[in-house]
Scaffold this motif. Structure first.
Motif, PDB file in Angstrom:
ATOM      1  N   GLY A   1      -9.515 -10.172  -1.929  1.00 30.19           N
ATOM      2  CA  GLY A   1      -8.156  -9.648  -1.546  1.00 30.19           C
ATOM      3  C   GLY A   1      -7.136  -9.950  -2.600  1.00 30.19           C
TER       4      GLY A   1
ATOM      5  N   VAL B   1       0.715 -11.958   4.690  1.00 26.80           N
ATOM      6  CA  VAL B   1      -0.278 -10.777   4.781  1.00 26.80           C
ATOM      7  C   VAL B   1      -0.098 -10.126   5.977  1.00 26.80           C
ATOM      8  CG1 VAL B   1      -2.632 -10.474   4.570  1.00 26.80           C
ATOM      9  CG2 VAL B   1      -1.775 -12.303   3.178  1.00 26.80           C
TER      10      VAL B   1
ATOM     11  N   GLN C   1      -9.431  -6.895  -5.867  1.00 29.54           N
ATOM     12  CA  GLN C   1      -8.169  -6.742  -6.230  1.00 29.54           C
ATOM     13  C   GLN C   1      -7.520  -7.383  -7.361  1.00 29.54           C
ATOM     14  OE1 GLN C   1      -6.489  -4.602  -3.939  1.00 29.54           O
ATOM     15  NE2 GLN C   1      -8.401  -4.293  -3.300  1.00 29.54           N
TER      16      GLN C   1
ATOM     17  N   ASP D   1     -13.380  -3.983   1.661  1.00 28.83           N
ATOM     18  CA  ASP D   1     -13.727  -2.728   1.118  1.00 28.83           C
ATOM     19  C   ASP D   1     -14.605  -2.842  -0.025  1.00 28.83           C
ATOM     20  OD1 ASP D   1     -11.904  -4.290  -0.740  1.00 28.83           O
ATOM     21  OD2 ASP D   1     -10.540  -2.761  -0.818  1.00 28.83           O
TER      22      ASP D   1
ATOM     23  N   GLY E   1      -1.498  -6.803   8.001  1.00 26.23           N
ATOM     24  CA  GLY E   1      -2.587  -5.951   8.121  1.00 26.23           C
ATOM     25  C   GLY E   1      -2.518  -4.504   8.392  1.00 26.23           C
ATOM     26  N   ASN E   2      -3.519  -3.784   8.318  1.00 26.50           N
ATOM     27  CA  ASN E   2      -3.447  -2.243   8.495  1.00 26.50           C
ATOM     28  C   ASN E   2      -2.511  -2.164   9.642  1.00 26.50           C
ATOM     29  OD1 ASN E   2      -5.235  -2.318   6.379  1.00 26.50           O
ATOM     30  ND2 ASN E   2      -6.741  -1.267   7.173  1.00 26.50           N
TER      31      ASN E   2
ATOM     32  N   SER F   1      -0.118  -3.860   4.172  1.00 28.03           N
ATOM     33  CA  SER F   1      -1.437  -2.993   3.904  1.00 28.03           C
ATOM     34  C   SER F   1      -1.207  -1.469   4.343  1.00 28.03           C
ATOM     35  CB  SER F   1      -2.658  -3.516   4.726  1.00 28.03           C
ATOM     36  OG  SER F   1      -2.927  -4.908   4.286  1.00 28.03           O
ATOM     37  N   ALA F   2      -2.368  -0.651   4.279  1.00 25.95           N
ATOM     38  CA  ALA F   2      -2.260   0.651   4.672  1.00 25.95           C
ATOM     39  C   ALA F   2      -1.618   0.774   6.178  1.00 25.95           C
ATOM     40  CB  ALA F   2      -3.575   1.405   4.627  1.00 25.95           C
TER      41      ALA F   2
ATOM     42  N   PRO G   1      -6.961 -11.585   1.527  1.00 27.69           N
ATOM     43  CA  PRO G   1      -5.739 -11.896   0.802  1.00 27.69           C
ATOM     44  C   PRO G   1      -5.052 -13.109   0.863  1.00 27.69           C
ATOM     45  CG  PRO G   1      -5.541  -9.855   2.014  1.00 27.69           C
ATOM     46  CD  PRO G   1      -6.843 -10.562   2.355  1.00 27.69           C
TER      47      PRO G   1
ATOM     48  N   ASP H   1       0.673  -1.163  -0.179  1.00 30.70           N
ATOM     49  CA  ASP H   1      -0.068  -0.079  -0.019  1.00 30.70           C
ATOM     50  C   ASP H   1       0.904   1.335   0.149  1.00 30.70           C
ATOM     51  OD1 ASP H   1      -2.951   0.686   0.612  1.00 30.70           O
ATOM     52  OD2 ASP H   1      -1.621   2.109   1.677  1.00 30.70           O
TER      53      ASP H   1
ATOM     54  N   VAL I   1       1.716  -9.100   0.851  1.00 31.49           N
ATOM     55  CA  VAL I   1       0.979  -8.094   1.127  1.00 31.49           C
ATOM     56  C   VAL I   1       1.023  -7.251   2.129  1.00 31.49           C
ATOM     57  CG1 VAL I   1      -1.689  -7.316   1.248  1.00 31.49           C
ATOM     58  CG2 VAL I   1      -1.114  -9.484  -0.134  1.00 31.49           C
TER      59      VAL I   1
ATOM     60  N   HIS J   1      -4.416  -6.371  11.706  1.00 33.01           N
ATOM     61  CA  HIS J   1      -4.369  -5.021  12.112  1.00 33.01           C
ATOM     62  C   HIS J   1      -3.614  -4.592  13.547  1.00 33.01           C
ATOM     63  CE1 HIS J   1      -8.040  -6.123  13.603  1.00 33.01           C
ATOM     64  NE2 HIS J   1      -8.320  -5.057  14.402  1.00 33.01           N
TER      65      HIS J   1
END
Lengths: 338, 338, 338
Positions: free
Chosen positions: B118, A140, B100, B96, A142-143, A124-125, B137, A106, A122, A161
């Protein structure tokens, strides 16, 4: 990789008895060792294997060195010498300090210097990866997760997250950090309790393959510095594990429990929720800890292993233990009353 | 997010004793709570902590409200109030509702409205994802899987072919649904028995991180509505778990077993194959269920935890239980015979 | 898929009692079977269900065939017949022998003929995949791994560097092979011991979902031909499992242990480190093996399940076993002394 016995002796301060020019190309255990291998004697009871070992040399305690048929490196702590020497021969692939082009990162993530992100990972934000962090393929993140300097996640790790991971941590494949804690309240059906807090992991923590650490509901789940968790350990929500505690594989720890520092918790142990275990407690394999442990020491539960038919007879007795106690009391009373 | 005590009182019908204008910005447990936090008293024995708590208010039962030093919200069910209030403060990222571009979705898959898929997820041929489904994801969804409305799979979940998942389910990272059941027949070597059936999961089921549910050989493995499985639970092939049963972490359930509704199964329990457990059975942590349970109630096995040296002496006795019973009988006979 | 009873009879050499033209479209268990289903009687005690079964035919042992209300296929080994017949009805998707374009395959990897690599899989440098190997979506295969002919990895498997897997193996989702063994030496803090060796897996091995097998420190962790590991099994570093041994779900095996061939190890068993278990040992569910087993046979530990209140009374007795033994001895002495 080859190194002479003399160099190993010098580098780790281990006294050598034997030919310093002998070349060592690897380590192996006592029974499998081949010429070129350095081996180790951790337990005097295995001394008999020395005579048959094809190893080129052995690390052992001075007390075991008498009549040793092999060249010897003396160490007061052969296991510590092992840990040190083994690092010379470690050929495990190291992170390549690159961002693979199939990784999805991100735009708001902040990456430090020399960060590796593997294929198909991945990020994330809001994620922050400090210098030298390595994210394995398929991970992966998370945020708003943050990961400290030089920590390494192997392939296919999942981080939810807001989880925070310290420096120099190692997380093995399949581990899951920050999934929802198991919290419901019964209201005709089981109503989910939102798990508002996260997981905080200190520095120098190692987390085994398939291990799961849940996020907390009313406080963070905390793993202190230097904790080592083996594979398939489960840590419940809001639980706190003190510094330098080691927990072996498949141990299940329920929520809101506080475990002290420098504990050694054997494999497949169960620990219930909302209890306290003080520092320096040792728990043997497959014990159930169903109440707080307030005094350091070694604890166990369970029964020893027995052949099935004898075990069945003991089980019959176990079910009658209450009755047996009463019968003994009655016998004592009858004898006392003459 | 801030909300006044007055608003919380109104919204959840909890009587307020104190200043309705106090602002609440989060929840925390009794000992960690800071100003701005709402806390909870679930157990009268923790009442002593109220005096030292920095929380701005506390939810508790009327019976615990006397002399409470903090503003109070009264609830007959403080844990249920917690579940309700916590949802106000839940900031977990929501799906969201987008696909993707790195997701790989087979052309024959059918996706409803507002579906999320994801990064790097794989959706295979014949898959049906109903409205509002979210695939995290790295998830891999096998052929002909169907997932009901608003169900959510977190990152890195693996679903084998033909698995059916109901509505509003949550599946956490690392879970594996529909792998082959463990079935072999010995014929000189272990010959694999094809596992022809699948896994059927009802509505409102939550499945923990790393939990595995195997597909069936001669019938589907079925998880009924409202079941909650914690992390690292194993469910064998052809097993049936009744509605609203909750199973804590690391419990292992073998194949072809039928578990009733509204059961509470503690962590790290073992349940053998081909047995029946009726409704409303409670099994304490780390028990082994080695036969059917046909009457509701609470069941246990194992031994309590003991200091290691005392435990060893009890183990000696356990091995002699059969002999001890005989010696007691003999003593009784000798006394009877005078 | 439909096949007549007559064809099944011919193909597997099972004597038919009934109409050879009956069409079979699937298999099902005794209680769920519908018309068109072939069912099985594995245990004479379920014979009563035959009368109510809607199945079109049943496979059973000749001893159970008297008065059977359904058409019958006779077999001396109904479970083996099941394994054979089930393969006719197996519709599980097979590997498609293609390389998905989202897979990331290092240029130095060598792939045989008819190899499948799923979407988003990662195949690292130096990997060798023999003919017919199938790598599922999302798998990560580390450097210099080799996988033998026709072995299949399902989705999201993680394999660390240098692991060797034989031919015709099956590895289920979420399994992790070759992560670091759990080895530290205490030196003020826990110092990591590099795990220099790898994991060697023979032919025809099946590895369950979420199972973890650690790499060795001073020797390889070895899994011999024909071993079957269920889900969520943990195998510690340097452990050796003999040929054709089957290990049920959630069993935890510590490091440097040697398990023989043709063993049957029940679910959720714990096995400590550095012990030996000979061939043909059977261990019942949830037992703890805390010492070597040097004689074949069946072994158990633990206590039977009891209602909670009775169990608590037995636990009181268990804690007093040492004292009870002494009191019995004293009673005997008093009586002897008259």
């Amino acid at each position: 990789m080859k190194i002479s016995l003399g160099e190993i002796s010098d580098r780790f301060g281990l006294q050598l008895i034997g030919d310093a020019s002998i070349q060592i190309s690897g380590l192996a255990d006592l029974t499998d060792a081949q010429p070129g291998h350095l081996t180790f004697l951790f337990n005097s009871s295995y001394k008999k294997h020395l005579a048959k070992s094809a190893a080129s040399a052995v690390v052992l305690h001075e007390a075991d060195s008498v009549d040793c048929p092999l060249p010897v490196l003396l160490s007061d702590q052969p296991r510590l010498a092992w840990a040190n020497i083994a690092s010379l021969f470690d050929t495990a692939p190291q992170p390549d300090r690159s961002i693979q082009k199939t990784a999805v990162i991100d735009g708001s993530a902040r990456l430090g210097k020399h960060v590796s992100v593997g294929a198909h990972a991945v990020v994330s934000a809001g994620v922050v990866l400090a210098d030298g962090v390595s994210i394995g393929p398929g991970c992966v993140i998370g945020n708003d997760v943050s990961i400290g300097e030089n920590s390494r996640l192997h392939a296919n790790v999942s981080i939810y997250h807001e989880v925070q991971i310290g420096e120099r941590c190692i997380v093995h494949s399949g581990a899951v950090l920050g999934a929802d804690g198991f919290g419901y309240e019964f209201d005709g059906k089981l109503k989910k309790i939102p798990q508002l807090y996260s997981v905080h992991i200190g520095n120098d923590v190692e987390i085994g393959a398939g291990t799961t650490i849940d996020r907390g509901a009313l406080n963070h789940t905390c793993i202190a510095d230097g904790v080592k968790l083996d594979n398939q350990v489960q840590v419940g929500h809001g639980t706190n594990i003190g510094a330098h505690t080691a927990i072996s594989g498949c141990t299940a720890i329920a929520g809101s429990t506080r475990i002290g520092s420098y504990c050694l918790i054997g494999g497949a142990v169960g620990i219930i929720d909302n209890i306290e275990i003080v520092d320096q407690v040792e728990i043997t394999a497959m014990s159930l800890v169903s109440q707080s442990i307030l005094k350091k020491g070694r604890y166990s539960s369970g029964t020893g292993l027995m052949p099935g038919n004898r075990w069945k007879r003991s089980i019959v007795g176990f079910r009658k233990l209450d009755e047996m106690l009463k019968r003994i009391r009655l016998l004592e009373k009858r004898l006392d009353e003459g």
